[in-house]
Motif scaffolding. Structure first.
Motif: not given
Length: 91
Positions: A6-27
């Motif tokens: 569960q902790l690994a899944a949460l960390a993976a989800r957090f990493k995806q969200e960071l990539v999303f917000y980085r892409a949102l800032l760069a769009h």
């Protein structure tokens, strides 16, 4: 072992969200207000000063739990749906 998964899944989800917000800032079509709100949230998280000092019991620590999600929520609300979907597709 279940907790570790569960902790690994949460960390993976957090990493995806960071990539999303980085892409949102760069769009290029992300409104300047949304970019400003996201940068403000990041600055509030990183900088050492708060609106409510941390030495005040309970509410000093809770202000980050209220202010940061509020800033991110407002940034997502002012961003067009097409831009959000485009950034999600990049992940």
């Amino acid at each position: 072992m279940r907790f570790r998964a569960q902790l690994a899944a949460l960390a993976a989800r957090f990493k995806q969200e960071l990539v999303f917000y980085r892409a949102l800032l760069a769009h290029p079509d992300t409104p300047w207000l949304a970019k400003a709100l996201l940068w403000l949230a990041l600055g509030y998280l990183v900088l050492p000063f708060d609106l409510i000092p941390d030495f005040i019991p309970v509410i000093g620590q809770i202000d980050e739990l209220v202010i940061l999600p509020l800033l991110v929520y407002l940034a997502l609300k002012v961003t067009p749906i097409a831009v959000r979907q485009s950034c999600r597709a990049q992940i």
